[in-house]
Write a protein that holds these residues in place. Sequence first.
Motif, PDB file in Angstrom:
ATOM      1  N   THR A 127      12.024  -2.221   5.157  1.00  0.00           N
ATOM      2  CA  THR A 127      13.557  -2.040   5.078  1.00  0.00           C
ATOM      3  C   THR A 127      14.675  -3.111   5.017  1.00  0.00           C
ATOM      4  O   THR A 127      15.594  -2.822   4.273  1.00  0.00           O
ATOM      5  CB  THR A 127      13.785  -1.520   6.848  1.00  0.00           C
ATOM      6  N   ILE A 177      12.339   2.913  -2.194  1.00  0.00           N
ATOM      7  CA  ILE A 177      11.577   3.423  -1.045  1.00  0.00           C
ATOM      8  C   ILE A 177      11.194   2.526  -0.026  1.00  0.00           C
ATOM      9  O   ILE A 177      10.496   1.433  -0.467  1.00  0.00           O
ATOM     10  CB  ILE A 177      10.086   4.091  -1.702  1.00  0.00           C
ATOM     11  N   ASP A 178      11.538   2.818   1.453  1.00  0.00           N
ATOM     12  CA  ASP A 178      11.103   1.904   2.399  1.00  0.00           C
ATOM     13  C   ASP A 178       9.820   2.538   2.743  1.00  0.00           C
ATOM     14  O   ASP A 178       9.598   3.742   3.333  1.00  0.00           O
ATOM     15  CB  ASP A 178      12.104   2.154   3.640  1.00  0.00           C
ATOM     16  N   TYR A 179       8.704   1.551   2.572  1.00  0.00           N
ATOM     17  CA  TYR A 179       7.135   2.021   2.895  1.00  0.00           C
ATOM     18  C   TYR A 179       7.120   2.231   4.489  1.00  0.00           C
ATOM     19  O   TYR A 179       6.033   3.015   4.806  1.00  0.00           O
ATOM     20  CB  TYR A 179       6.404   1.145   2.449  1.00  0.00           C
ATOM     21  N   LYS A 223       9.024   3.949   6.222  1.00  0.00           N
ATOM     22  CA  LYS A 223       9.573   5.204   6.602  1.00  0.00           C
ATOM     23  C   LYS A 223       8.995   6.352   5.719  1.00  0.00           C
ATOM     24  O   LYS A 223       9.123   7.702   6.065  1.00  0.00           O
ATOM     25  CB  LYS A 223      11.124   5.393   6.453  1.00  0.00           C
ATOM     26  N   GLU A 224       8.452   5.967   4.624  1.00  0.00           N
ATOM     27  CA  GLU A 224       7.908   7.008   3.558  1.00  0.00           C
ATOM     28  C   GLU A 224       6.828   6.562   2.908  1.00  0.00           C
ATOM     29  O   GLU A 224       6.797   5.621   2.400  1.00  0.00           O
ATOM     30  CB  GLU A 224       9.075   7.625   2.780  1.00  0.00           C
ATOM     31  N   ASP A 225       5.706   7.408   2.823  1.00  0.00           N
ATOM     32  CA  ASP A 225       4.750   7.130   1.750  1.00  0.00           C
ATOM     33  C   ASP A 225       4.859   7.749   0.362  1.00  0.00           C
ATOM     34  O   ASP A 225       4.815   8.875   0.336  1.00  0.00           O
ATOM     35  CB  ASP A 225       3.248   7.548   2.673  1.00  0.00           C
ATOM     36  N   PHE A 226       5.037   6.792  -0.606  1.00  0.00           N
ATOM     37  CA  PHE A 226       5.396   7.329  -1.894  1.00  0.00           C
ATOM     38  C   PHE A 226       4.210   8.073  -2.439  1.00  0.00           C
ATOM     39  O   PHE A 226       4.480   8.741  -3.277  1.00  0.00           O
ATOM     40  CB  PHE A 226       5.664   6.044  -2.676  1.00  0.00           C
ATOM     41  N   LYS A 238       2.609  10.282  -1.177  1.00  0.00           N
ATOM     42  CA  LYS A 238       2.598  11.600  -0.763  1.00  0.00           C
ATOM     43  C   LYS A 238       4.123  12.378  -1.426  1.00  0.00           C
ATOM     44  O   LYS A 238       4.190  13.677  -1.200  1.00  0.00           O
ATOM     45  CB  LYS A 238       2.783  11.857   0.796  1.00  0.00           C
ATOM     46  N   ARG A 239       4.676  11.688  -2.245  1.00  0.00           N
ATOM     47  CA  ARG A 239       5.824  12.597  -3.082  1.00  0.00           C
ATOM     48  C   ARG A 239       5.155  13.330  -4.213  1.00  0.00           C
ATOM     49  O   ARG A 239       4.002  13.110  -4.572  1.00  0.00           O
ATOM     50  CB  ARG A 239       6.695  11.414  -3.670  1.00  0.00           C
TER      51      ARG A 239
END
Length: 322
Positions: free
Chosen positions: A183, A198-200, A202-205, A207-208
């Motif tokens: 962040t 992408i903030d790792y 908050k989000e797992d890239f 799974k995009r």
Amino acid sequence: MKAIVYKQYGPPDVLKLTEVDKPVPEDHEVLVKIHATSVNFGNLVLLKGEPFLARFAFGLLKPKYPIPGGDIAGQVEAVGKNVKEFQPGDAVFADLSGCGWGGYAEYVAIPEQTVVLKPANLSFEEAAAVPMAGVTALQAIRDKGKIQAGQKVLIYGASGGVGTFAVQLAKAYGAEVTGVCSTRNLDILRSIGADHVIDYKKEDFTKRHQQYDLILGVNGSHPITAYKRVLSPNGIFVHVGGSGTQMFQAMVLGPWISMTSKKKMSTFLQRANQQDLIYLKELLETGQVKPVIDRCYKLNEVHEAFKYFSEGHAQGKVVLTV
């Protein structure tokens, strides 16, 4: 002269500031008065002797190179009689990882073919942040990654030393760049040109639904099969650094995946190269690439510099002034 010396592998405390003989340049060498140097992952490998396989290159039981330090920026003080391209007073920078290291000192004598004139628009501290990290990013993206204009590129660990150069180089090659970081580093990536961040936390890239033509793994612990899922059908994954498990997977599973699919998974080690550093110099002078520096320490604060770097949260490069 003063230099940082170590005689055994271990934590930063094994590094000692001491007096050693000032080097004398041989016929093909340049004597550089060092103004600044920096900390890289390779310096940690030399310091700790880990992973153990590295000791076959750096000394099995004790360090082969007593003075660490790969990046330098400074001024030429003297030249050997066969040196053609440099003269006393020239401001230069260099990568010493291919010629015995020795950058954590007041002076170093190095082969002429390792030296490059410093970019005129950079300070010595900024120039010292470039060689190892910049060349690593360049070789990984251009040579291993085969980057092309218009490609979608993802860089995991984009806010560190190698990562910040990789973002800018990928943009210079005309790619659409996504940077993954924590962040607190999102704004840094935006400031150096990342198209998406992408903030790792908050989000797992992985799974995009987005796929990427080139993924650079600079830091992290994802299994390489996760990277494979988000590669385009002919995509390339280049492992530059990360957890030991991830490195093992890239070395062992990567070749198998590459042989059994159109997707390519490879690991990578940087090689010092004068021509690549000259190429970076041109990009730096035109403003297409700029070093990102987190903190500057004095040479006698090398313990603090290494401890901070070892935490793995540096925003860009950690520099030492000499």
